[in-house]
Design a protein around this motif. Sequence first.
Motif, PDB file in Angstrom:
ATOM      1  N   ASP A 165       0.813  -1.214   0.000  1.00 20.30           N
ATOM      2  CA  ASP A 165       0.000   0.000   0.000  1.00 20.30           C
ATOM      3  C   ASP A 165       0.850   1.270   0.000  1.00 20.30           C
ATOM      4  O   ASP A 165       0.347   2.361   0.264  1.00 20.30           O
ATOM      5  N   GLY A 166       2.144   1.117  -0.259  1.00 18.59           N
ATOM      6  CA  GLY A 166       3.015   2.297  -0.335  1.00 18.59           C
ATOM      7  C   GLY A 166       3.749   2.604   0.954  1.00 18.59           C
ATOM      8  O   GLY A 166       4.437   3.623   1.047  1.00 18.59           O
ATOM      9  N   GLY A 167       3.604   1.761   1.986  1.00 17.63           N
ATOM     10  CA  GLY A 167       4.323   1.979   3.247  1.00 17.63           C
ATOM     11  C   GLY A 167       5.717   1.374   3.212  1.00 17.63           C
ATOM     12  O   GLY A 167       6.098   0.715   2.235  1.00 17.63           O
ATOM     13  N   PHE A 210       4.974   6.917   7.812  1.00 16.06           N
ATOM     14  CA  PHE A 210       5.272   6.046   6.684  1.00 16.06           C
ATOM     15  C   PHE A 210       4.976   4.569   6.964  1.00 16.06           C
ATOM     16  O   PHE A 210       5.293   3.707   6.158  1.00 16.06           O
ATOM     17  N   THR A 213      -1.757   4.249   8.344  1.00 12.18           N
ATOM     18  CA  THR A 213      -2.675   5.014   7.497  1.00 12.18           C
ATOM     19  C   THR A 213      -3.202   6.237   8.239  1.00 12.18           C
ATOM     20  O   THR A 213      -3.186   6.289   9.479  1.00 12.18           O
ATOM     21  N   GLU A 241      11.675  10.953   5.487  1.00  9.52           N
ATOM     22  CA  GLU A 241      10.272  11.037   5.921  1.00  9.52           C
ATOM     23  C   GLU A 241       9.620  12.316   5.404  1.00  9.52           C
ATOM     24  O   GLU A 241       8.464  12.316   4.967  1.00  9.52           O
ATOM     25  N   PHE A 244       8.794  11.668   1.880  1.00  8.18           N
ATOM     26  CA  PHE A 244       7.647  10.751   1.813  1.00  8.18           C
ATOM     27  C   PHE A 244       6.335  11.531   2.007  1.00  8.18           C
ATOM     28  O   PHE A 244       5.375  11.372   1.259  1.00  8.18           O
ATOM     29  N   CYS A 245       6.302  12.396   3.028  1.00  7.36           N
ATOM     30  CA  CYS A 245       5.074  13.145   3.330  1.00  7.36           C
ATOM     31  C   CYS A 245       4.750  14.148   2.218  1.00  7.36           C
ATOM     32  O   CYS A 245       3.591  14.316   1.848  1.00  7.36           O
ATOM     33  N   GLU A 247       5.551  13.939  -0.942  1.00 11.36           N
ATOM     34  CA  GLU A 247       5.098  13.230  -2.146  1.00 11.36           C
ATOM     35  C   GLU A 247       3.711  12.630  -1.962  1.00 11.36           C
ATOM     36  O   GLU A 247       2.877  12.676  -2.851  1.00 11.36           O
ATOM     37  N   ARG A 248       3.459  12.075  -0.791  1.00  8.55           N
ATOM     38  CA  ARG A 248       2.216  11.335  -0.593  1.00  8.55           C
ATOM     39  C   ARG A 248       1.065  12.225  -0.132  1.00  8.55           C
ATOM     40  O   ARG A 248      -0.081  12.024  -0.516  1.00  8.55           O
ATOM     41  N   PHE A 249       1.372  13.217   0.740  1.00  7.31           N
ATOM     42  CA  PHE A 249       0.304  14.042   1.312  1.00  7.31           C
ATOM     43  C   PHE A 249       0.375  15.504   0.869  1.00  7.31           C
ATOM     44  O   PHE A 249      -0.525  16.283   1.167  1.00  7.31           O
ATOM     45  N   TYR A 256       0.785  17.464   8.327  1.00  8.26           N
ATOM     46  CA  TYR A 256      -0.011  16.240   8.190  1.00  8.26           C
ATOM     47  C   TYR A 256      -0.607  15.839   9.534  1.00  8.26           C
ATOM     48  O   TYR A 256      -1.815  15.594   9.659  1.00  8.26           O
TER      49      TYR A 256
END
Length: 454
Positions: A165-167, A210, A213, A241, A244-245, A247-249, A256
Amino acid sequence: MSTTVIDGAHVVTMNAGREEHAGGHVVLEGNRITAVGPGSAPEAVRAGADRVVDGSGCLLTPGLVNTHHHLYQWVTRGLAVDETLFGWLTTLYPVWARIDERAVNVAARGGLAWLARTGCTTSTDHHYVFPRDGGDLLAAEIEAARSVGLRFHPTRGSMDLGESDGGLPPDHVVEDLDAVLLATEAAINRWHDPSPGSMLRIAVAPCSPFSVTADLLREAAALARRRDVLLHTHLAETLDEEKFCRERFGCSPVDYMESLGWLGADVWFAHAVHLDDDAVRRIGATGTGVAHCPSSNGRLGSGIARARDLRNAGARVGLGVDGAASNESASMLEEVRGALLFARATGGPQALSVRDALEMATLGGAAVLGRSADLGSVEQGKLADLALWRLDTFAHADIADPVAALVLGSRPPLELLLVDGRPVVEHDRVVTVDEHALAREAVSVHQTLLSSER
Ligand SMILES: [Zn+2]
């Protein structure tokens, strides 16, 4: 109720006036401090005491409070020793996937007994790896804390965002969201003791942005607030990290967490290294807690947290050893020294005084764990959690300032460590465990974890 008198030590009270008594006394009745002051205790009190400890040549401080740990890692030390956080984690997840009740119990006894040797009287633990057939791992570490005798604030951790799931963690070490929430509430029901003298409190602790959910973070916060327990997670530990945040959020880790209701006086973050000025201000303004872990951040090359700025902004800042697999030393006293050196290396010689560094490990840690009323200082009415350090040694005897001797000098022998009025360390040996037998057990568990294949 038994009475103990400690006479003749240099007493660092950490009270509101930050009083120190050279050659002072402390009187304990049962698990509470009943008197603190200069000079010797009154002769009548000495005469009626069950035990009188000669503290001459020693420094008496509040017991140190550890605000971040992963005790199970005690049996997986010395691996991936030159890796970044993400490289280190991906090497260790498969090893950790094999832990069971025995591994966690041995690791927790080892980690907690060693913390005691380094002046720690209260520790949290962030346990977030629950293999499906691992057994009752929280119970295993709580049993360990009871046998060692430390005051314990374990958290029910969790991961529900697997690789597919991308983690970051592999799928076989993550749990289902509903299972996590049920197990977390069951842990609160079974173990959490909110009473003032509590030896055991539970907090709710999804692992990191990361590995969990947004739904779990949101639901965990709701559960913690409904049950009036604290919230804990890792945050802003590395630039990986941050990436990661973003890019993802599409935002920073602090943005976040704020969007999910995760800033406030009932929250504490481990690390909080990579923060811009606005994030420092928001963490401070909300009274959010931070577990500053200088050794682990150095070991993994993550960066240096802005501990001074966070303190100035109003954040509650404590110290943490972090998991023993990213800080093989796992010594609370070394974190005091590390925090001071890191602060001064980046902020100049005035960035953190020796007494402020000790304050972070005592009052600061107590505030982070919501125990300011009972822990963190040597004052009448507070719990009898004390560390008596021997300073009349080759390494320390001629250091002019006893607090500097403790913080800047090498680790002094721990003459006595009392938790809830009970001795856990005497003459630099843990009296509640067999240290040598425990070391052999840890070697055995380490070898089993490293050799077994699934
Ligand atoms: Zn950690």
